[in-house]
Design an enzyme around this catalytic site. Sequence first.
Site, short mmCIF file in Angstrom:
data_model
loop_
_atom_site.label_atom_id
_atom_site.label_comp_id
_atom_site.label_asym_id
_atom_site.label_seq_id
_atom_site.Cartn_x
_atom_site.Cartn_y
_atom_site.Cartn_z
N GLU A 278 71.55 123.86 -12.24
CA GLU A 278 71.15 122.91 -13.28
C GLU A 278 70.83 121.54 -12.68
O GLU A 278 69.87 120.87 -13.09
CB GLU A 278 72.27 122.79 -14.32
CG GLU A 278 72.12 121.64 -15.31
CD GLU A 278 70.99 121.83 -16.32
OE1 GLU A 278 70.54 122.97 -16.48
OE2 GLU A 278 70.57 120.83 -16.93
N ASP B 120 45.30 126.28 -22.91
CA ASP B 120 46.55 125.91 -23.59
C ASP B 120 47.68 126.61 -22.84
O ASP B 120 47.44 127.29 -21.85
CB ASP B 120 46.50 126.37 -25.07
CG ASP B 120 47.46 125.57 -25.95
OD1 ASP B 120 48.64 125.44 -25.56
OD2 ASP B 120 47.03 125.05 -26.99
N TRP C 144 81.52 117.05 -20.44
CA TRP C 144 80.40 117.98 -20.65
C TRP C 144 80.63 119.28 -19.91
O TRP C 144 80.00 120.29 -20.19
CB TRP C 144 79.07 117.34 -20.23
CG TRP C 144 78.78 117.39 -18.76
CD1 TRP C 144 79.26 116.58 -17.81
CD2 TRP C 144 77.92 118.33 -18.08
NE1 TRP C 144 78.77 116.93 -16.57
CE2 TRP C 144 77.95 117.99 -16.71
CE3 TRP C 144 77.12 119.40 -18.51
CZ2 TRP C 144 77.21 118.70 -15.75
CZ3 TRP C 144 76.40 120.11 -17.53
CH2 TRP C 144 76.45 119.74 -16.18
N SER D 130 66.32 127.27 -26.34
CA SER D 130 65.10 126.47 -26.26
C SER D 130 64.59 126.38 -24.83
O SER D 130 63.40 126.58 -24.55
CB SER D 130 65.37 125.07 -26.83
OG SER D 130 64.41 124.17 -26.39
N SER D 131 65.50 126.09 -23.87
CA SER D 131 65.02 125.95 -22.49
C SER D 131 64.52 127.27 -21.94
O SER D 131 63.58 127.29 -21.15
CB SER D 131 66.08 125.44 -21.53
OG SER D 131 67.07 124.76 -22.16
N THR E 136 65.96 118.97 1.68
CA THR E 136 65.78 117.71 0.96
C THR E 136 65.26 116.64 1.91
O THR E 136 64.35 115.87 1.57
CB THR E 136 67.12 117.25 0.33
OG1 THR E 136 67.71 118.37 -0.32
CG2 THR E 136 66.91 116.14 -0.66
N LYS F 202 61.61 117.02 2.53
CA LYS F 202 60.78 116.45 1.47
C LYS F 202 60.60 114.94 1.65
O LYS F 202 59.49 114.42 1.59
CB LYS F 202 61.40 116.75 0.09
CG LYS F 202 61.42 118.22 -0.24
CD LYS F 202 61.63 118.44 -1.70
CE LYS F 202 60.58 119.11 -2.36
NZ LYS F 202 59.52 119.49 -2.71
N HIS G 4 77.54 111.51 -24.24
CA HIS G 4 76.55 110.82 -23.41
C HIS G 4 75.95 111.80 -22.42
O HIS G 4 74.73 111.89 -22.26
CB HIS G 4 77.20 109.64 -22.68
CG HIS G 4 76.42 109.13 -21.51
ND1 HIS G 4 75.24 108.41 -21.66
CD2 HIS G 4 76.61 109.24 -20.17
CE1 HIS G 4 74.77 108.09 -20.46
NE2 HIS G 4 75.57 108.60 -19.53
N ARG H 181 87.23 108.66 -12.48
CA ARG H 181 86.22 108.65 -13.53
C ARG H 181 86.86 109.07 -14.86
O ARG H 181 88.00 109.51 -14.89
CB ARG H 181 85.07 109.58 -13.17
CG ARG H 181 85.44 111.04 -13.17
CD ARG H 181 84.37 111.92 -12.58
NE ARG H 181 83.32 112.21 -13.53
CZ ARG H 181 82.54 113.31 -13.49
NH1 ARG H 181 82.70 114.19 -12.51
NH2 ARG H 181 81.60 113.51 -14.37
N HIS I 63 75.37 124.05 -10.75
CA HIS I 63 74.68 123.51 -9.60
C HIS I 63 73.17 123.72 -9.64
O HIS I 63 72.41 122.79 -9.46
CB HIS I 63 75.28 123.89 -8.25
CG HIS I 63 74.80 122.91 -7.23
ND1 HIS I 63 75.38 121.67 -7.09
CD2 HIS I 63 73.71 122.90 -6.46
CE1 HIS I 63 74.67 120.96 -6.24
NE2 HIS I 63 73.66 121.67 -5.83
N HIS J 192 81.47 123.52 -4.44
CA HIS J 192 81.72 122.17 -3.91
C HIS J 192 82.04 121.18 -5.04
O HIS J 192 82.45 120.07 -4.78
CB HIS J 192 80.56 121.68 -3.04
CG HIS J 192 79.29 121.38 -3.77
ND1 HIS J 192 78.05 121.56 -3.21
CD2 HIS J 192 79.05 120.93 -5.01
CE1 HIS J 192 77.14 121.23 -4.10
NE2 HIS J 192 77.71 120.83 -5.18
N HIS J 193 81.85 121.61 -6.29
CA HIS J 193 82.25 120.77 -7.42
C HIS J 193 83.74 120.90 -7.70
O HIS J 193 84.25 120.25 -8.59
CB HIS J 193 81.49 121.17 -8.69
CG HIS J 193 80.02 120.89 -8.60
ND1 HIS J 193 79.47 119.71 -9.02
CD2 HIS J 193 78.99 121.63 -8.12
CE1 HIS J 193 78.17 119.74 -8.82
NE2 HIS J 193 77.85 120.89 -8.27
N TYR K 134 69.48 121.01 -9.94
CA TYR K 134 68.13 121.06 -9.36
C TYR K 134 67.08 121.22 -10.44
O TYR K 134 65.93 120.80 -10.26
CB TYR K 134 68.06 122.15 -8.28
CG TYR K 134 68.90 121.70 -7.12
CD1 TYR K 134 68.43 120.68 -6.30
CD2 TYR K 134 70.17 122.18 -6.92
CE1 TYR K 134 69.21 120.17 -5.29
CE2 TYR K 134 70.96 121.68 -5.90
CZ TYR K 134 70.48 120.69 -5.09
OH TYR K 134 71.26 120.17 -4.11
N SER L 67 55.38 113.99 -5.72
CA SER L 67 54.39 114.57 -4.80
C SER L 67 52.97 114.47 -5.34
O SER L 67 52.00 114.60 -4.59
CB SER L 67 54.71 116.05 -4.54
OG SER L 67 56.02 116.17 -4.05
#
Lengths: 291, 528, 182
Positions: free
Chosen positions: B257, B108, B144, B171-172, B330, B333, B79, B452, B255, B304-305, B259, B270
């Site tokens: 990722e 293009d 994951w 790809s990315s 943040t 924003k 998932h 979890r 991390h 922090h993870h 963002y 925006s």
Amino acid sequence: MLNRKVLSALGVLLGAAPAVAYDSSYNMPVGVTQIAREVHSLHMIVFWICVAIAVAVFGAMIYSIIAFRKSKGAVADTTMLHSTIVEVIWTTIPVLILVGMAVPAAKTLVRMDDTRNAELSIKITGYQWKWQYEYLGKGISFYSTLGAESNYARQLHSGIDPNTVKDYLLEVDHEVVVPVDTKVRLLLTANDVIHSWWVPDFAVKKDAIPGFINEAWFKSEKIGHYTGQCTELCGRDHGFMPIVVNVVSKEDFARWVADQQAAAKAAAEGAAPTATTATTIAPAASAAAAR
Amino acid sequence: MAHADTHAAHDHDHDHKPSGIGRWLFATNHKDIGTLYLLFALLMFFIGGAMALAIRAELYKPGLQFFDPGFYNSLLTSHALVMIFGAVMPAFVGLANWMIPLQIGAPDMALPRMNNYSFWILPFAFTLLLSSFFTAGGGPAGGWTLYPPLSLQAGDSFPLTIFAIHMMGASSIMGAINVIVTIMNMRAPGMTLLKLPLFCWTWLITAYLLIAVMPVLAGAVTMLLTDHYFGTSFFNPAGGGDPVMFQHIFWFFGHPEVYILILPAFGIVSEIIPTFARKPLFGYDAMVYATASIAFLSFIVWAHHMFTVGMPLAGEMFFMLSTMLIAIPTGVKVFNWTATMWKGSMTFEPPMLFALAFLFLFTIGGFSGLMLAIAPADFQYQDTYFVVAHFHYVLVPGAVFAIMAAVYYWLPKWTGHMYNMRLANWHFWVSTVSVNVLFFPQHFLGLAGMPRRIPDYSTQFTDWNMVSSVGGFVFGFSQILFVILIWQCVRGGAKATDKVWDGLSHGLEWTVPSPAPYHSFDTPPEVH
Amino acid sequence: MAAPRRHRALIGRLLLFTAGSFAFGFALVPLYSVLCKVWETGNRWYGTQTAQASVIEQPDAARVVTIEFIGTVAHAGEWEFAPTANTLKVHPGKLYEATFHAKNLTGHAVVAQAVPSIAPQSIAHYFKKTQCFCFEPQKFATDESRELLIRFIVDRELPADVDRITLSYSFFDLPSQTAANR
Ligand SMILES: [Cu+2]
């Protein structure tokens, strides 16, 4: 300036939160150690700061949505493009708030890190999927696995309603017994994959990592049963390796230790080990015996 | 969502495009590739969503109803991988493909052939990943995050997962290089960097994040692979390795990722808020700098993870403080978006509704993020449903709502038709209510002590899990409305004007006809 | 791919950047150890290895620190592995010896290896080993038992507030080396 009705409505909505916020099925338990209480109050402080900011920010958003709508004839003020002063203000205020949060958090962190002067050391080893507890220097060692009743009920299509099982998934065959008002130091490691030992009432959560030892400690101020679970995904039965800590009086603890040691002696002297007694042979030998 | 036959009706004389399946297989047109990406993301959103509903069905009540715990672990692992790498990221790349050339006045994307490769890698990557469900030992079940030693216990799914991740990464990276080259080299004359629409700005920064961290992930999973098959001991304690080191490397990728998954959403919001507030974005420069500082800070907060792995005190302090710092840009924003609405003249078309929901619900995710930054409290939150609630607030009513807002905003420009507003409103209200019913109770579950990644739970967690599951099913099935709406809009509908929205029209995309011609700007527009 | 010439320089730089990031992922491995050394802390809480010859004993007789020994059998099948003594009271600055007892009960010859870990990790670098059986593959015949020796000295600079150091060894088997030795 702000629409009072909106604010008061919002206040009522948010005001409803604390009525339920202290119920343990909604919120973090206050816990039974000094550290747990500190953590709980940090949690509540940060929560209320967030609520206060939310009231201000969401209030401004909701006010804009209500007051500045085209259908009410609002005309856009297209000259309002930027304002250095405003940007500086709304950068500085959060900085101050964050500093205010960081100071008490750092203090608690320092206290959590201090494992000195422990009166009892317990080595905890995580296995797929059980815990082993060894009382260092006391010759007590045993495994703690999910209680039999829960284990029957949790099988796929068991036909047993979990609601009929007492403490479903939070009961074990051998509980960890520790004395009250005693600083207990935990040394955590693992046998196979990473596990994490968590008891919310002590605010202790520490990973058990194969090959390494981690330290944690708690000093329970209240006699009672405290439960927790493994909190690092450790494979198939990750959800089924609970933790139960039985905090007893110092006298009861001494009695328990004597009982365990006597039982261990009996077992070591060749008597057939009884299934209900925790074995207390040398740690490594018991690790081997269990396989 | 351009479709060959509907497009034919609106063909302009210079729109000579290939027809048939070849148009899609060998697509080099940025709009065709954007469409492919968006459709692929939609498909993955439903596959990942089906997995989520399976999870919510199992968690509806205590006891194991449907799945073996091992299969449950595969479900939650896939998932996450499908939603992150298959739905959200490709959707953003699709939007970038469609909109960046239109917004900067380019004909293009800079590298059309590479664009084609970077898309067509994805179906193969996900076929590989999902086929692992049929291998001995089932799909990947280590989460994951792929933490060793657990991830190394996987069966035949292991190499398939690793290669799939390598392909997604490739790809990315190609997509990111294409975005950077397009934005840096192909802007219309007069469009300086500080005139760039914010969607382009946030994508430019995201693209740099991608090429900085996707290769690190590739390195980390390569080390897992060699540990598993070639006897190396990067993360194997028996050979002197350290499993915690994987977590450091993984989150050094992980991390930023996070963002990567949210910065383009900031860009979309925006774009939309000024349109429907009829007022230019407040503090454009501050928005750009805030985005850049968030991107920078994302490289120094990774641990922090993993507060519970047992870091030295100094490390815990550092990562706590650096994480708290992220709240500042943040916040800037959120304040700027609010100030944009202030003294505006607002209307509430579907894109605006989704953008506003984003504003409120992403901010809630931000608040729980701030709470998670407080290390001592994080010991209680870590790996509980509180974390699950936090990142789903950021990713679903955050990133996914922003993507939906973008689709509702630009769909008339893509198809040339207005869509069914009534249906869109229904989609919005049902989604927004149900997404909160789905995720808000998970805060309570986590605080009350539910870890979890468990398939079964103690009976005291029953009530909130039931509520959450009901919300999940309503949310899941309400997305069918979205598909119906897109289908109808592609097929036909009221003719959209060039400007589409009765709002503050800003950006070059509103100067071209609707639907946008097959070749965007043959002669670059002048920007003043 | 035939990219227009004006894009080539930028693409080149970006590809270089990407390759650099990939290399950086691997560079994090040694970097991690280096940083742990520089900060004298970190996750590799192994303690330090010193040459015996470089040790000059200057015992601090006034101070006593408790050393706690722990043995863990990790994933290694049937073994006996435990410290001979659970604790030892030491004076910082003095060289000591301790032994761990290991016995192979797996029923066949095995190569195993011990990995050390010290708690509290922040003071691991004050724990200096002059001799250690760690990180050395150990060959054990069937039922062979052996005393494994460690010599160590606790640095006199050990922060005053430390009253106890835990030295843990996890014993792992090395399947690949076991197979190679057959
Ligand atoms: Cu576990």
